[in-house]
Scaffold this motif. Structure first.
Motif, PDB file in Angstrom:
ATOM      1  N   SER A  39      35.262   6.635  51.654  1.00  0.00           N
ATOM      2  CA  SER A  39      35.566   5.678  50.579  1.00  0.00           C
ATOM      3  C   SER A  39      35.106   6.256  49.241  1.00  0.00           C
ATOM      4  O   SER A  39      34.232   7.128  49.198  1.00  0.00           O
ATOM      5  CB  SER A  39      34.839   4.360  50.845  1.00  0.00           C
ATOM      6  N   PRO A  40      35.663   5.734  48.162  1.00  0.00           N
ATOM      7  CA  PRO A  40      35.198   6.164  46.837  1.00  0.00           C
ATOM      8  C   PRO A  40      33.705   5.890  46.639  1.00  0.00           C
ATOM      9  O   PRO A  40      33.010   6.661  45.985  1.00  0.00           O
ATOM     10  CB  PRO A  40      36.044   5.328  45.864  1.00  0.00           C
ATOM     11  N   GLU A  41      33.225   4.795  47.222  1.00  0.00           N
ATOM     12  CA  GLU A  41      31.803   4.466  47.106  1.00  0.00           C
ATOM     13  C   GLU A  41      30.930   5.523  47.782  1.00  0.00           C
ATOM     14  O   GLU A  41      29.859   5.869  47.265  1.00  0.00           O
ATOM     15  CB  GLU A  41      31.521   3.085  47.711  1.00  0.00           C
ATOM     16  N   GLN A  42      31.362   6.026  48.924  1.00  0.00           N
ATOM     17  CA  GLN A  42      30.600   7.077  49.608  1.00  0.00           C
ATOM     18  C   GLN A  42      30.530   8.340  48.758  1.00  0.00           C
ATOM     19  O   GLN A  42      29.479   8.969  48.661  1.00  0.00           O
ATOM     20  CB  GLN A  42      31.219   7.388  50.975  1.00  0.00           C
ATOM     21  N   ILE A  43      31.647   8.691  48.145  1.00  0.00           N
ATOM     22  CA  ILE A  43      31.684   9.886  47.299  1.00  0.00           C
ATOM     23  C   ILE A  43      30.758   9.705  46.101  1.00  0.00           C
ATOM     24  O   ILE A  43      29.997  10.605  45.740  1.00  0.00           O
ATOM     25  CB  ILE A  43      33.135  10.179  46.839  1.00  0.00           C
ATOM     26  N   THR A  44      30.804   8.521  45.503  1.00  0.00           N
ATOM     27  CA  THR A  44      29.919   8.236  44.371  1.00  0.00           C
ATOM     28  C   THR A  44      28.459   8.365  44.789  1.00  0.00           C
ATOM     29  O   THR A  44      27.647   8.963  44.069  1.00  0.00           O
ATOM     30  CB  THR A  44      30.195   6.821  43.812  1.00  0.00           C
ATOM     31  N   ALA A  49      23.382  11.124  44.345  1.00  0.00           N
ATOM     32  CA  ALA A  49      22.174  11.678  44.975  1.00  0.00           C
ATOM     33  C   ALA A  49      21.964  13.134  44.580  1.00  0.00           C
ATOM     34  O   ALA A  49      20.836  13.555  44.295  1.00  0.00           O
ATOM     35  CB  ALA A  49      22.267  11.544  46.499  1.00  0.00           C
ATOM     36  N   ILE A  50      23.036  13.906  44.533  1.00  0.00           N
ATOM     37  CA  ILE A  50      22.929  15.314  44.150  1.00  0.00           C
ATOM     38  C   ILE A  50      22.465  15.434  42.708  1.00  0.00           C
ATOM     39  O   ILE A  50      21.557  16.223  42.399  1.00  0.00           O
ATOM     40  CB  ILE A  50      24.270  16.047  44.375  1.00  0.00           C
ATOM     41  N   ARG A  51      23.079  14.651  41.818  1.00  0.00           N
ATOM     42  CA  ARG A  51      22.671  14.703  40.399  1.00  0.00           C
ATOM     43  C   ARG A  51      21.216  14.285  40.223  1.00  0.00           C
ATOM     44  O   ARG A  51      20.483  14.887  39.427  1.00  0.00           O
ATOM     45  CB  ARG A  51      23.586  13.820  39.563  1.00  0.00           C
ATOM     46  N   ARG A  71      15.118  11.728  51.290  1.00  0.00           N
ATOM     47  CA  ARG A  71      16.219  12.333  52.026  1.00  0.00           C
ATOM     48  C   ARG A  71      17.461  11.480  51.791  1.00  0.00           C
ATOM     49  O   ARG A  71      17.369  10.265  51.679  1.00  0.00           O
ATOM     50  CB  ARG A  71      15.909  12.397  53.525  1.00  0.00           C
ATOM     51  N   PHE A  72      18.628  12.094  51.762  1.00  0.00           N
ATOM     52  CA  PHE A  72      19.879  11.387  51.531  1.00  0.00           C
ATOM     53  C   PHE A  72      20.449  10.866  52.842  1.00  0.00           C
ATOM     54  O   PHE A  72      20.462  11.573  53.853  1.00  0.00           O
ATOM     55  CB  PHE A  72      20.895  12.316  50.868  1.00  0.00           C
ATOM     56  N   THR A  73      20.918   9.629  52.829  1.00  0.00           N
ATOM     57  CA  THR A  73      21.676   9.072  53.953  1.00  0.00           C
ATOM     58  C   THR A  73      22.786   8.204  53.391  1.00  0.00           C
ATOM     59  O   THR A  73      22.644   7.635  52.305  1.00  0.00           O
ATOM     60  CB  THR A  73      20.797   8.212  54.883  1.00  0.00           C
ATOM     61  N   LEU A  74      23.881   8.134  54.098  1.00  0.00           N
ATOM     62  CA  LEU A  74      24.989   7.253  53.676  1.00  0.00           C
ATOM     63  C   LEU A  74      24.808   5.886  54.262  1.00  0.00           C
ATOM     64  O   LEU A  74      24.442   5.593  55.269  1.00  0.00           O
ATOM     65  CB  LEU A  74      26.344   7.816  54.109  1.00  0.00           C
TER      66      LEU A  74
END
Length: 74
Positions: A39-44, A49-51, A71-74
């Motif tokens: 989804s667009p929300e997941q990409i955002t 998180a990267i930024r 740590r990053f999680t979706l």
């Protein structure tokens, strides 16, 4: 001694930067809609998180105190 630290920094910075660039390229591979659904929300969330991690890493070069990292999680 300073030269040893400078050499170590350069060696590690090059290796870690190249690893990070490779990981970012792999994230880009996830854009193939034939293989993945997102989804667009997941990409955002991914790029936010990267930024945030990049901003925190950059700030650490100007600060002496540690910055908490998650740590990053979706």
């Amino acid at each position: 001694m300073a030269r040893d630290k400078s050499d170590a920094f350069k060696r590690l910075a090059e290796n870690r930067t190249n690893e990070a660039l490779d990981a970012i390229r792999k994230i880009g591979n996830l854009s193939n809609r034939n293989n993945y659904s997102f989804s667009p929300e997941q990409i955002t969330r991914i790029f936010t998180a990267i930024r945030a991690a990049l901003d925190a890493a950059e700030r650490r070069f100007g600060e002496s105190e540690d910055i908490a990292e998650d740590r990053f999680t979706l």
